[in-house]
Design an enzyme around this catalytic site. Structure first.
Site, short mmCIF file in Angstrom:
data_model
loop_
_atom_site.label_atom_id
_atom_site.label_comp_id
_atom_site.label_asym_id
_atom_site.label_seq_id
_atom_site.Cartn_x
_atom_site.Cartn_y
_atom_site.Cartn_z
N GLY A 12 0.79 -1.23 0.00
CA GLY A 12 0.00 0.00 0.00
C GLY A 12 0.82 1.28 0.00
O GLY A 12 0.31 2.35 0.33
N ASN A 14 1.83 2.92 -2.52
CA ASN A 14 1.22 3.85 -3.49
C ASN A 14 -0.05 4.48 -2.92
O ASN A 14 -0.30 5.67 -3.13
CB ASN A 14 0.92 3.15 -4.82
CG ASN A 14 2.14 3.10 -5.72
OD1 ASN A 14 2.48 4.08 -6.38
ND2 ASN A 14 2.83 1.96 -5.72
N ASN A 102 -5.08 1.29 -13.77
CA ASN A 102 -4.12 0.45 -13.06
C ASN A 102 -2.72 0.99 -13.32
O ASN A 102 -2.49 1.67 -14.31
CB ASN A 102 -4.22 -0.99 -13.59
CG ASN A 102 -3.23 -1.93 -12.94
OD1 ASN A 102 -3.06 -1.93 -11.70
ND2 ASN A 102 -2.53 -2.72 -13.74
N HIS A 104 1.24 -0.41 -13.71
CA HIS A 104 2.05 -1.61 -13.89
C HIS A 104 3.53 -1.21 -13.89
O HIS A 104 3.90 -0.24 -14.54
CB HIS A 104 1.68 -2.30 -15.21
CG HIS A 104 2.35 -3.62 -15.37
ND1 HIS A 104 1.92 -4.75 -14.70
CD2 HIS A 104 3.45 -3.99 -16.06
CE1 HIS A 104 2.73 -5.75 -15.01
NE2 HIS A 104 3.67 -5.32 -15.83
#
Ligand code: GRF
Length: 189
Positions: A12, A14, A102, A104
């Protein structure tokens, strides 16, 4: 007021970085962090940061539509996956067209797909002697890591780099750009 819902099931970092970025912005709020891992460190972070969080299991995600109902109630302007590995159900994607993103830790379309996460990505990048890697922020569709790319940032790699040194440079890019791109999308929406 814009509101974001985050999905995370890892450390977590981010999530914390995004929360920190928007802390002083009265126009953006994180309404919830949803996690499919009961013991994920992200849930501890949320407690410390005073962010509402919720654990859900596989059947409430894929069969009972519980997560979908929660999302409909929260009505987020943006759904942000930050370290979330389950595939998004089709009906949920249909409920929030172009509103699920998202991040990546590689330059898609390379090094994406099922099983490509965390240090596995950086390991593969190193083994293939890539000269650059980076981050990709993209819309989520029904296939892993295949939605339209919104933003990429790169960093070079030298032969001396280790998996760990690659990981930390990629992470620095995530921290720098992910909140800014989220902000940009919220402003455009
Ligand atoms: C990040 O590397 C992100 O690219 C990937 O999952 C990781 C999450 O890390 N999708 P953290 O839990 O935010 O520390």
């Amino acid at each position: 007021m814009k509101n974001i819902v985050l999905f995370a099931s890892g450390s977590g970092s981010n999530v914390e970085n995004i929360a920190h970025y928007f802390k002083s912005n009265p126009d953006v709020t994180i309404s919830a962090v949803l996690s499919n891992k009961k013991d994920a460190m992200v849930l501890e972070r949320c407690n410390r940061l005073n962010i509402s969080s919720l654990y859900f299991n596989r059947s409430s995600f894929y069969e009972k539509d519980l997560v979908r109902k929660i999302l409909r109630t929260l009505n987020p302007d943006l759904i942000v996956l930050a370290g979330f590995l389950w595939k998004m159900p089709r009906n949920l994607i249909q409920d929030f067209p172009d509103k699920i993103i998202n991040i990546h830790p590689a330059l898609l379309p390379k090094y994406g797909g099922k099983g490509m996460y965390g240090n596995r990505v950086h390991q593969a990048v190193k083994e293939n002697r890539e000269v650059e890697t980076g981050i990709t922020i993209h819309f989520v569709n029904e296939n892993y890591d295949e939605g339209a790319i919104i933003y990429q940032a790169k960093t070079t790699i030298s032969p001396e780099d280790t998996v760990q040194s690659i990981a930390s440079r990629v992470q620095a890019l995530e921290y720098k750009y992910f909140p800014k791109i989220i902000e940009k999308l919220l402003n455009e929406g």
